[in-house]
Write a protein that holds these residues in place. Structure first.
Motif, PDB file in Angstrom:
ATOM      1  N   ALA A 183      35.304  85.313  39.539  1.00  0.00           N
ATOM      2  CA  ALA A 183      35.187  84.928  40.949  1.00  0.00           C
ATOM      3  C   ALA A 183      33.869  85.468  41.475  1.00  0.00           C
ATOM      4  CB  ALA A 183      36.349  85.495  41.757  1.00  0.00           C
ATOM      5  N   VAL A 184      33.099  84.611  42.178  1.00  0.00           N
ATOM      6  CA  VAL A 184      31.818  85.037  42.748  1.00  0.00           C
ATOM      7  C   VAL A 184      31.708  84.529  44.184  1.00  0.00           C
ATOM      8  CG1 VAL A 184      30.622  85.161  40.527  1.00  0.00           C
ATOM      9  CG2 VAL A 184      30.583  83.034  41.818  1.00  0.00           C
ATOM     10  N   LEU A 185      31.053  85.322  45.015  1.00  0.00           N
ATOM     11  CA  LEU A 185      30.887  85.000  46.431  1.00  0.00           C
ATOM     12  C   LEU A 185      29.426  84.705  46.725  1.00  0.00           C
ATOM     13  CD1 LEU A 185      31.790  85.124  49.518  1.00  0.00           C
ATOM     14  CD2 LEU A 185      31.276  87.573  49.379  1.00  0.00           C
ATOM     15  N   CYS A 186      29.171  83.651  47.502  1.00  0.00           N
ATOM     16  CA  CYS A 186      27.820  83.339  47.976  1.00  0.00           C
ATOM     17  C   CYS A 186      27.682  83.861  49.403  1.00  0.00           C
ATOM     18  CB  CYS A 186      27.561  81.837  47.945  1.00  0.00           C
ATOM     19  SG  CYS A 186      25.981  81.369  48.723  1.00  0.00           S
ATOM     20  N   ARG A 187      26.790  84.824  49.595  1.00  0.00           N
ATOM     21  CA  ARG A 187      26.529  85.398  50.919  1.00  0.00           C
ATOM     22  C   ARG A 187      25.058  85.178  51.273  1.00  0.00           C
ATOM     23  NH1 ARG A 187      28.872  91.217  52.052  1.00  0.00           N
ATOM     24  NH2 ARG A 187      30.686  89.896  52.484  1.00  0.00           N
ATOM     25  N   MET A 188      24.808  84.664  52.465  1.00  0.00           N
ATOM     26  CA  MET A 188      23.438  84.425  52.914  1.00  0.00           C
ATOM     27  C   MET A 188      22.924  85.666  53.646  1.00  0.00           C
ATOM     28  SD  MET A 188      23.374  81.420  51.689  1.00  0.00           S
ATOM     29  CE  MET A 188      21.731  80.890  52.209  1.00  0.00           C
ATOM     30  N   GLU A 189      21.777  86.176  53.197  1.00  0.00           N
ATOM     31  CA  GLU A 189      21.194  87.363  53.821  1.00  0.00           C
ATOM     32  C   GLU A 189      19.760  87.068  54.245  1.00  0.00           C
ATOM     33  OE1 GLU A 189      21.595  90.716  51.245  1.00  0.00           O
ATOM     34  OE2 GLU A 189      23.763  90.919  51.610  1.00  0.00           O
ATOM     35  N   ALA A 190      19.328  87.703  55.331  1.00  0.00           N
ATOM     36  CA  ALA A 190      17.971  87.494  55.852  1.00  0.00           C
ATOM     37  C   ALA A 190      16.948  88.127  54.921  1.00  0.00           C
ATOM     38  CB  ALA A 190      17.857  88.080  57.253  1.00  0.00           C
ATOM     39  N   ALA A 191      15.899  87.368  54.592  1.00  0.00           N
ATOM     40  CA  ALA A 191      14.811  87.873  53.754  1.00  0.00           C
ATOM     41  C   ALA A 191      13.684  88.389  54.644  1.00  0.00           C
ATOM     42  CB  ALA A 191      14.319  86.760  52.834  1.00  0.00           C
ATOM     43  N   ALA A 192      12.634  88.967  54.027  1.00  0.00           N
ATOM     44  CA  ALA A 192      11.520  89.548  54.773  1.00  0.00           C
ATOM     45  C   ALA A 192      10.779  88.507  55.601  1.00  0.00           C
ATOM     46  CB  ALA A 192      10.554  90.237  53.804  1.00  0.00           C
ATOM     47  N   ASP A 193      10.752  87.251  55.129  1.00  0.00           N
ATOM     48  CA  ASP A 193      10.041  86.196  55.847  1.00  0.00           C
ATOM     49  C   ASP A 193      10.875  85.566  56.962  1.00  0.00           C
ATOM     50  OD1 ASP A 193      11.896  84.854  54.379  1.00  0.00           O
ATOM     51  OD2 ASP A 193      10.484  83.617  53.254  1.00  0.00           O
ATOM     52  N   GLY A 194      12.053  86.122  57.196  1.00  0.00           N
ATOM     53  CA  GLY A 194      12.904  85.600  58.258  1.00  0.00           C
ATOM     54  C   GLY A 194      13.846  84.504  57.808  1.00  0.00           C
ATOM     55  N   GLN A 195      13.625  83.970  56.616  1.00  0.00           N
ATOM     56  CA  GLN A 195      14.506  82.941  56.076  1.00  0.00           C
ATOM     57  C   GLN A 195      15.749  83.587  55.458  1.00  0.00           C
ATOM     58  OE1 GLN A 195      13.815  79.542  56.284  1.00  0.00           O
ATOM     59  NE2 GLN A 195      12.152  80.248  57.601  1.00  0.00           N
ATOM     60  N   LYS A 196      16.810  82.804  55.339  1.00  0.00           N
ATOM     61  CA  LYS A 196      18.008  83.323  54.689  1.00  0.00           C
ATOM     62  C   LYS A 196      17.998  82.955  53.211  1.00  0.00           C
ATOM     63  CE  LYS A 196      21.329  84.033  58.368  1.00  0.00           C
ATOM     64  NZ  LYS A 196      22.749  83.890  58.755  1.00  0.00           N
ATOM     65  N   ARG A 197      18.407  83.881  52.387  1.00  0.00           N
ATOM     66  CA  ARG A 197      18.481  83.618  50.953  1.00  0.00           C
ATOM     67  C   ARG A 197      19.898  83.907  50.464  1.00  0.00           C
ATOM     68  NH1 ARG A 197      18.078  88.216  47.682  1.00  0.00           N
ATOM     69  NH2 ARG A 197      17.773  90.167  48.851  1.00  0.00           N
ATOM     70  N   ALA A 198      20.278  83.221  49.408  1.00  0.00           N
ATOM     71  CA  ALA A 198      21.635  83.372  48.869  1.00  0.00           C
ATOM     72  C   ALA A 198      21.709  84.580  47.949  1.00  0.00           C
ATOM     73  CB  ALA A 198      22.022  82.111  48.106  1.00  0.00           C
ATOM     74  N   VAL A 199      22.724  85.401  48.160  1.00  0.00           N
ATOM     75  CA  VAL A 199      22.994  86.543  47.292  1.00  0.00           C
ATOM     76  C   VAL A 199      24.344  86.305  46.623  1.00  0.00           C
ATOM     77  CG1 VAL A 199      23.409  89.022  47.206  1.00  0.00           C
ATOM     78  CG2 VAL A 199      21.675  88.107  48.750  1.00  0.00           C
ATOM     79  N   THR A 200      24.404  86.489  45.316  1.00  0.00           N
ATOM     80  CA  THR A 200      25.637  86.285  44.558  1.00  0.00           C
ATOM     81  C   THR A 200      26.326  87.623  44.333  1.00  0.00           C
ATOM     82  OG1 THR A 200      24.644  84.393  43.420  1.00  0.00           O
ATOM     83  CG2 THR A 200      26.627  85.354  42.438  1.00  0.00           C
TER      84      THR A 200
END
Length: 362
Positions: free
Chosen positions: A206-223
């Motif tokens: 089981a894996v969860l996709c969580r969106m987190e803010a990156a340094a450039d202000g964009q959101k990136r997916a973290v597994t």
């Protein structure tokens, strides 16, 4: 030491309450009001007793309102592919709301959801048995009423449920002539309000996709991994097997069994193969997009990160073919689930492939 392997702490979020929830709360408040009015026509002592009862019930209603706010909407999608196998030995269960299976909920819990995938080996009987019975056993053992330390009780409930399911299947398997030798992995996700509990045996994940803010202000997916694999090559698993008198050859128990924990596999229980699951807990947040539960047929050809990125790419694609019974978002998630399973087969996975995709929307 904590009871679970916890994932990163989330930030608290709040969300809307559905119309149905509002109607239920209003109905409860009206019932309590009538109860108080009826008591006023009786003696002072009776009025005092009823007022105490009403106050206690009002506190419970308020607690229920608080915990209902911000609950994620969970929707499950499933795709199953036989691959090159002669038989489909996987099984799965999707219960976005299993409250109807429960005799009672803990006083401060509003909703319980259950999703599970089972990957059978040596036959399909163990996986099918687990899919049919595990959640019913879980429902019988689930804590209810006004209880403290719900986390501890849920942990005990999950451990007891896996042990009971294994024992029940082994009893049935040994009574057959010839005895069944089937076994199955299990990855079960229980969502209690916004808290996720994952219990797993074997190599389904089981894996969860969580969106987190990156340094450039964009959101990136973290597994985030919500489960732990159990195979005989892992040091702790191998040591347990060897202490029980078993051996590990070619990465398998006795050179045959690929997993070191499972439901069933009666002939390997004396060799240290156990049915005690690993437990992980994670609180859902508004930054969470979805959770993937899948058997190893998917993860033989996809890494967890690749699977998450594949789903995100489908979700971000252009127009989808409309079907009247599904919203556009539901169509996208369904397409992502189907395409992920099909892509695993296209990449050369000869095993059965079962994928459950659970969307989380606050």
């Amino acid at each position: 030491m904590d009871l679970f392997d916890d994932l990163p702490e989330p930030t608290q979020t709040s969300g809307p309450v559905s119309a149905q929830d509002t109607e239920e709360e209003e109905g409860e408040e009206n019932r309590l009001k009538r109860k108080r009015e009826d008591a006023e026509s009786h003696s002072d002592k009776r009025l005092e007793e009823v007022e105490e009862e009403v106050e206690e019930e009002e506190e419970r209603v308020e607690m229920k309102k608080v915990c209902k706010e911000g609950l994620p909407v969970l929707k499950g999608y499933v795709a199953a592919r036989r691959g090159e196998r002669e038989e489909m030995q996987d099984a799965h269960v999707l219960l976005p709301d299993m409250s109807s299976c429960l005799a009672a909920l803990p006083g401060n819990v509003s909703r319980v959801s259950y999703f599970a995938v089972f990957d059978g080996h040596g036959g399909a009987r163990a996986s099918r048995f687990a899919a049919e019975h595990l959640h019913h056993t879980l429902a019988k053992k689930f804590p209810g009423g006004d209880v403290e330390n719900v986390d501890k009780l849920i942990k005990k409930c999950l451990l007891d449920t896996f042990r009971q399911t294994d024992e029940d299947f082994l009893k049935k398997a040994s009574s057959q002539k010839p005895a069944w030798k089937d076994g199955s992995t299990a990855t079960c996700m229980l969502v209690v309000d916004d808290m996720v509990y994952v219990a797993n045996l074997g190599d389904s994940r089981a894996v969860l996709c969580r969106m987190e803010a990156a340094a450039d202000g964009q959101k990136r997916a973290v597994t985030l991994a919500l489960s732990k694999e159990h195979n005989p090559t892992i040091y702790e698993e191998r040591m347990r097997i060897q202490r029980a008198g078993g051996t590990v050859r070619d990465g398998r128990v006795l050179g045959v069994l690929e997993v070191s924990r499972s439901i069933g596999d009666g002939q390997y229980k004396r060799c240290g193969v156990i049915s005690t699951p690993d437990l992980r807990r994670c609180q859902l947040t508004a930054n969470d997009r979805f959770i993937i539960l899948a058997c190893d047929g998917l993860f033989k050809v996809f890494s967890a990160d690749e699977a998450v990125k594949f789903v995100l790419s489908v979700l971000q694609e252009g127009a989808v073919e409309q079907r009247s019974e599904l919203t556009e978002e539901e169509l996208r998630f369904d397409a992502a689930c189907q395409q992920l399973a099909s892509e695993a087969v296209r990449r050369g996975c000869a095993d059965n492939v079962t994928v459950i995709l659970v969307s989380t929307d606050f």
